[in-house]
Design an enzyme around this catalytic site. Structure first.
Site, mmCIF file in Angstrom:
data_model
loop_
_atom_site.group_PDB
_atom_site.id
_atom_site.type_symbol
_atom_site.label_atom_id
_atom_site.label_comp_id
_atom_site.label_asym_id
_atom_site.label_seq_id
_atom_site.Cartn_x
_atom_site.Cartn_y
_atom_site.Cartn_z
ATOM 1 N N GLU A 124 31.893 42.018 39.621
ATOM 2 C CA GLU A 124 31.845 42.321 41.051
ATOM 3 C C GLU A 124 30.455 42.005 41.596
ATOM 4 O OE1 GLU A 124 32.913 46.426 41.704
ATOM 5 O OE2 GLU A 124 34.771 46.241 40.554
ATOM 6 N N ASP B 82 38.605 48.008 35.391
ATOM 7 C CA ASP B 82 37.868 49.266 35.227
ATOM 8 C C ASP B 82 38.481 50.352 36.116
ATOM 9 O OD1 ASP B 82 36.905 48.387 37.668
ATOM 10 O OD2 ASP B 82 34.779 48.476 37.114
ATOM 11 N N SER B 83 39.557 50.001 36.843
ATOM 12 C CA SER B 83 40.364 51.021 37.524
ATOM 13 C C SER B 83 40.897 52.028 36.509
ATOM 14 C CB SER B 83 41.535 50.366 38.259
ATOM 15 O OG SER B 83 42.262 49.504 37.397
ATOM 16 N N LYS C 206 35.683 39.494 34.458
ATOM 17 C CA LYS C 206 35.563 39.639 35.916
ATOM 18 C C LYS C 206 34.329 40.465 36.253
ATOM 19 C CE LYS C 206 38.741 42.097 38.374
ATOM 20 N NZ LYS C 206 37.938 43.187 38.945
ATOM 21 N N GLU D 197 39.342 41.764 47.309
ATOM 22 C CA GLU D 197 39.946 43.105 47.464
ATOM 23 C C GLU D 197 39.688 43.643 48.871
ATOM 24 O OE1 GLU D 197 39.253 45.783 44.239
ATOM 25 O OE2 GLU D 197 39.990 47.526 45.356
HETATM 26 O O1 KIV Z 1 39.739 47.429 38.328
HETATM 27 C C1 KIV Z 1 40.779 46.827 38.648
HETATM 28 O O2 KIV Z 1 41.886 47.209 38.268
HETATM 29 C C2 KIV Z 1 40.651 45.643 39.455
HETATM 30 C C3 KIV Z 1 41.912 45.012 39.964
HETATM 31 C C4 KIV Z 1 42.615 45.865 40.914
HETATM 32 C C5 KIV Z 1 41.681 43.661 40.518
HETATM 33 O O3 KIV Z 1 39.575 45.208 39.728
#
Ligand code: KIV
Length: 263
Positions: free
Chosen positions: A114, A45-46, A112, A181
């Site tokens: 968080e 989500d970056s 993934k 992270e």
């Molecule tokens: O959002 C993202 O790109 C991430 C990675 C950097 C692990 O969570």
């Protein structure tokens, strides 16, 4: 590249072979990454920052992640793809299942999420329903407003203990991988040694089983800034292919990250 599965990641951990991964958002780049044998791609989500130009990841939607996961899978049929569940798409187990199913159908191999102990039940429910989960601890960008900025986590003993305990609880609940992270390298090393599942670090030192970096950072084209733990491999090599190759090689040889790129 042969098709990469969770068994490969587990084997690499068992053998002590370090592996690289990188974020990816489209087919053109995921094709280049696959051609360079990048085994793991994270559709993060970056994308809220590097694709959409926003200051945080909070506006990224599940539809955005579905779209980018499809694009990445189109360019890379064989990489192991981990796709992010974005902010408020997994706040209860039912919503988490619905959101995760969309990502799996779009081509992800794993989703993934968080968060710490509040996610234990969600991880159990997802894995029981055949959705593999990667947990994400340490600096969790979706919680930026709780922290008051993007800050290194786990610096106090109390914080470090909590991160370690959360990692153990999430593994017990069924998480099959963990992203750490921006935490001190020593803490990441301890967690990696104590867990059976592969641990992928970003700003977490050299001792995690795998590393991940944001693709825009290693190519020096990030809209905002390049974080201290990252490195502009393009500037050192002169082509995208060579930059990706060098990043993979340095992770395997354990020369990246060094202390300059760790906390
Ligand atoms: O959002 C993202 O790109 C991430 C990675 C950097 C692990 O969570």
């Amino acid at each position: 590249m042969k098709k990469i599965t969770i068994s490969d990641l587990n084997n690499w951990k068992a053998l002590g072979e370090k592996f690289a991964s990188i974020t990816a958002y489209d087919a053109s780049f995921s094709k280049i990454f696959e051609e360079q044998n990048m085994p793991v791609l994270i559709v993060g989500d970056s994308l809220g920052s590097v694709i959409q130009g926003k200051p945080t990841t909070l506006n990224v939607s599940i539809d955005d992640l579905v779209y980018h996961t499809k694009c990445v899978r189109a360019g890379s049929p064989n990489a192991f793809i981990i796709s992010d569940l974005p902010f408020m798409s997994y706040h209860n187990p039912h919503t988490a299942c619905e959101s995760a199913a969309k990502l799996m159908k779009a081509g992800a191999n794993m989703v993934k999420i968080e968060g710490g102990s509040w996610l234990i039940n969600t991880v159990k429910i997802l894995t029981e329903r055949a959705i593999p989960v990667c947990a994400h601890l340490g600096l969790m960008p979706q919680a930026v407003n709780i922290y008051g900025g993007y800050k290194v986590q786990g610096k106090t003993e109390e914080q470090a203990t909590k991160i370690l305990e959360n990692a153990q609880q999430l593994q017990r609940a069924g998480a099959q991988a963990l992203v750490l992270e921006c935490i001190p390298a020593k803490l990441a090393q301890q967690i990696t040694l104590e867990l059976n599942i592969p641990v992928i670090g970003i700003g977490a030192g050299k001792d995690t089983d795998g590393q991940v970096l944001v693709m825009h950072d290693i190519l020096g084209v990030s809209a905002n800034y390049i974080p201290r733990f990252s490195r502009n491999f393009l500037a050192e090599t002169g082509s995208i292919e060579a930059a990706v190759k060098k990043y993979i090689e340095e992770v395997k040889q354990k020369t990246f990250p060094d202390e300059k790129h760790s906390f």
